[in-house]
Design a protein around this motif. Structure first.
Motif, PDB file in Angstrom:
ATOM      1  N   ASP A   3       0.808  -1.211   0.000  1.00 10.92           N
ATOM      2  CA  ASP A   3       0.000   0.000   0.000  1.00 10.92           C
ATOM      3  C   ASP A   3       0.846   1.268   0.000  1.00 10.92           C
ATOM      4  N   LEU A   4       1.975   1.277   0.707  1.00 13.32           N
ATOM      5  CA  LEU A   4       2.834   2.464   0.707  1.00 13.32           C
ATOM      6  C   LEU A   4       3.469   2.681  -0.665  1.00 13.32           C
ATOM      7  N   ARG A   5       3.858   1.594  -1.307  1.00 16.74           N
ATOM      8  CA  ARG A   5       4.432   1.693  -2.654  1.00 16.74           C
ATOM      9  C   ARG A   5       3.389   2.226  -3.642  1.00 16.74           C
ATOM     10  N   ILE A   6       2.167   1.740  -3.523  1.00 13.90           N
ATOM     11  CA  ILE A   6       1.083   2.201  -4.394  1.00 13.90           C
ATOM     12  C   ILE A   6       0.809   3.680  -4.154  1.00 13.90           C
ATOM     13  N   GLN A   7       0.757   4.067  -2.887  1.00 17.00           N
ATOM     14  CA  GLN A   7       0.540   5.474  -2.567  1.00 17.00           C
ATOM     15  C   GLN A   7       1.650   6.343  -3.151  1.00 17.00           C
ATOM     16  N   GLN A   8       2.878   5.830  -3.136  1.00 20.45           N
ATOM     17  CA  GLN A   8       4.002   6.596  -3.667  1.00 20.45           C
ATOM     18  C   GLN A   8       3.864   6.823  -5.172  1.00 20.45           C
ATOM     19  N   HIS A   9       3.305   5.839  -5.888  1.00 14.61           N
ATOM     20  CA  HIS A   9       3.046   6.034  -7.325  1.00 14.61           C
ATOM     21  C   HIS A   9       2.110   7.223  -7.537  1.00 14.61           C
ATOM     22  N   PHE A  10       1.044   7.292  -6.756  1.00  6.64           N
ATOM     23  CA  PHE A  10       0.103   8.405  -6.874  1.00  6.64           C
ATOM     24  C   PHE A  10       0.787   9.734  -6.549  1.00  6.64           C
ATOM     25  N   ILE A  11       1.582   9.743  -5.503  1.00 10.50           N
ATOM     26  CA  ILE A  11       2.272  10.972  -5.092  1.00 10.50           C
ATOM     27  C   ILE A  11       3.262  11.409  -6.162  1.00 10.50           C
ATOM     28  N   ASP A  12       4.061  10.466  -6.681  1.00 16.21           N
ATOM     29  CA  ASP A  12       5.054  10.801  -7.712  1.00 16.21           C
ATOM     30  C   ASP A  12       4.386  11.309  -8.980  1.00 16.21           C
ATOM     31  N   SER A  13       3.284  10.667  -9.361  1.00 14.11           N
ATOM     32  CA  SER A  13       2.568  11.091 -10.562  1.00 14.11           C
ATOM     33  C   SER A  13       1.990  12.490 -10.383  1.00 14.11           C
ATOM     34  N   ALA A  14       1.335  12.724  -9.272  1.00 11.32           N
ATOM     35  CA  ALA A  14       0.746  14.040  -9.010  1.00 11.32           C
ATOM     36  C   ALA A  14       1.822  15.114  -8.961  1.00 11.32           C
ATOM     37  N   CYS A 159       7.238  17.966 -24.760  1.00 10.68           N
ATOM     38  CA  CYS A 159       8.178  17.003 -24.172  1.00 10.68           C
ATOM     39  C   CYS A 159       8.010  16.948 -22.657  1.00 10.68           C
ATOM     40  N   VAL A 160       7.762  15.762 -22.138  1.00 12.51           N
ATOM     41  CA  VAL A 160       7.645  15.537 -20.697  1.00 12.51           C
ATOM     42  C   VAL A 160       9.048  15.241 -20.176  1.00 12.51           C
ATOM     43  N   PRO A 161       9.652  16.179 -19.464  1.00  6.29           N
ATOM     44  CA  PRO A 161      11.052  16.038 -19.058  1.00  6.29           C
ATOM     45  C   PRO A 161      11.229  15.109 -17.858  1.00  6.29           C
ATOM     46  N   HIS A 162      11.115  13.825 -18.119  1.00  4.49           N
ATOM     47  CA  HIS A 162      11.241  12.840 -17.053  1.00  4.49           C
ATOM     48  C   HIS A 162      11.864  11.589 -17.631  1.00  4.49           C
ATOM     49  N   GLU A 163      12.477  10.761 -16.799  1.00  7.43           N
ATOM     50  CA  GLU A 163      13.161   9.563 -17.280  1.00  7.43           C
ATOM     51  C   GLU A 163      12.304   8.303 -17.163  1.00  7.43           C
ATOM     52  N   ARG A 164      11.371   8.293 -16.254  1.00  6.78           N
ATOM     53  CA  ARG A 164      10.587   7.082 -16.016  1.00  6.78           C
ATOM     54  C   ARG A 164       9.413   6.996 -16.980  1.00  6.78           C
ATOM     55  N   VAL A 165       9.370   5.913 -17.744  1.00  7.66           N
ATOM     56  CA  VAL A 165       8.369   5.766 -18.807  1.00  7.66           C
ATOM     57  C   VAL A 165       6.943   5.809 -18.257  1.00  7.66           C
ATOM     58  N   ALA A 166       6.696   5.174 -17.131  1.00  7.94           N
ATOM     59  CA  ALA A 166       5.335   5.171 -16.573  1.00  7.94           C
ATOM     60  C   ALA A 166       4.863   6.592 -16.287  1.00  7.94           C
ATOM     61  N   ARG A 167       5.724   7.408 -15.705  1.00  2.00           N
ATOM     62  CA  ARG A 167       5.355   8.801 -15.401  1.00  2.00           C
ATOM     63  C   ARG A 167       5.157   9.597 -16.688  1.00  2.00           C
ATOM     64  N   ILE A 168       6.017   9.378 -17.684  1.00  2.00           N
ATOM     65  CA  ILE A 168       5.886  10.071 -18.968  1.00  2.00           C
ATOM     66  C   ILE A 168       4.526   9.767 -19.583  1.00  2.00           C
ATOM     67  N   ARG A 169       4.164   8.496 -19.622  1.00  2.00           N
ATOM     68  CA  ARG A 169       2.896   8.108 -20.250  1.00  2.00           C
ATOM     69  C   ARG A 169       1.694   8.664 -19.485  1.00  2.00           C
ATOM     70  N   GLU A 170       1.790   8.743 -18.176  1.00  2.00           N
ATOM     71  CA  GLU A 170       0.690   9.312 -17.395  1.00  2.00           C
ATOM     72  C   GLU A 170       0.460  10.776 -17.774  1.00  2.00           C
ATOM     73  N   VAL A 171       1.549  11.515 -17.897  1.00  2.00           N
ATOM     74  CA  VAL A 171       1.422  12.916 -18.283  1.00  2.00           C
ATOM     75  C   VAL A 171       0.957  13.020 -19.730  1.00  2.00           C
ATOM     76  N   GLN A 172       1.481  12.176 -20.611  1.00  2.00           N
ATOM     77  CA  GLN A 172       1.064  12.202 -22.009  1.00  2.00           C
ATOM     78  C   GLN A 172      -0.440  11.961 -22.141  1.00  2.00           C
ATOM     79  N   HIS A 173      -0.954  11.058 -21.333  1.00  2.00           N
ATOM     80  CA  HIS A 173      -2.394  10.780 -21.373  1.00  2.00           C
ATOM     81  C   HIS A 173      -3.187  12.036 -21.003  1.00  2.00           C
ATOM     82  N   LEU A 174      -2.753  12.736 -19.975  1.00  2.00           N
ATOM     83  CA  LEU A 174      -3.414  13.981 -19.584  1.00  2.00           C
ATOM     84  C   LEU A 174      -3.261  15.033 -20.676  1.00  2.00           C
ATOM     85  N   VAL A 175      -2.090  15.094 -21.306  1.00  2.00           N
ATOM     86  CA  VAL A 175      -1.874  16.044 -22.403  1.00  2.00           C
ATOM     87  C   VAL A 175      -2.877  15.798 -23.518  1.00  2.00           C
ATOM     88  N   LEU A 176      -3.132  14.529 -23.858  1.00  2.00           N
ATOM     89  CA  LEU A 176      -4.121  14.229 -24.897  1.00  2.00           C
ATOM     90  C   LEU A 176      -5.494  14.753 -24.503  1.00  2.00           C
TER      91      LEU A 176
END
Length: 194
Positions: A3-14, A159-176
């Motif tokens: 659960d802490l790891r999952i929460q961290q994904h949400f925090i990092d994405s936000a 361009c989403v200036p980040h190295e992690r593909v999961a985070r890039i795609r999350e932002v790209q989805h919002l950009v669309l």
């Protein structure tokens, strides 16, 4: 335990969404204006990507043709095929470029989606679009890669200036979504908040 790891994904994405919001607003606005000029002038939008980005390109074409959150007449948009059958028919990364040359016209827009901007097939597609005097909208991550360096001043790079593909795609989805909302707002006017 996870659960802490999952929460961290949400925090990092936000956190990343918040960090890039201001920087990406202007290029997304420029992309909206380029597509509006294209479709109101009788042109069409071609979308493409490789792998997971191909699915995002298909999603964008669906939203342009079918509408985003409001009903409107469909916009001329088509996702180019990048599947195995196309790739095996024309090896060497030429399948997308051949489709751009066959379907693209002066004034059309080519939207390319990539996490890192390094796919050879997308580079070839950019060159084909430029031969056809099309505008290219590139949605990339990292530093934009070779794809970003192929763009002209008249093209648009988000361009989403980040190295992690999961985070890039999350932002790209919002950009669309921002992109489609911007188009609808320009065509239909402001919508009352829900």
């Amino acid at each position: 335990m996870l659960d802490l790891r999952i929460q961290q994904h949400f925090i990092d994405s936000a956190d990343l969404h918040y960090q890039v919001a201001e920087a990406l607003a202007k290029p997304v606005d420029a992309a909206v204006q380029a597509v509006l000029a294209c479709v109101t002038g009788g042109g069409k939008v071609l979308t493409a990507g490789m792998g997971a980005s191909s699915a995002m390109a298909q999603y964008l074409a669906l939203l342009l043709v079918g509408g985003f959150e409001r009903g409107r007449p469909g916009l001329a948009a088509l996702a180019l095929a990048s599947d195995g059958m196309m790739a095996s028919a024309w090896p060497g990364g030429r399948a997308l470029a051949l489709q751009v040359r066959a379907l693209g016209q002066t004034g059309d827009v080519l939207v390319l989606i990539s996490a890192d901007g390094e796919e050879h097939a997308l580079i070839e597609a950019v060159q084909a679009a430029h031969e056809r005097e099309m505008t290219v909208l590139a949605l990339t991550g990292h530093n934009g890669g070779l794809l970003g360096r192929q763009l002209r001043e008249t093209d648009v790079h988000v361009c989403v200036p980040h190295e992690r593909v999961a985070r890039i795609r999350e932002v790209q989805h919002l950009v669309l979504h921002c992109f489609c909302d911007g188009i609808d707002t320009q065509l239909l006017g402001e919508q009352e908040p829900v």
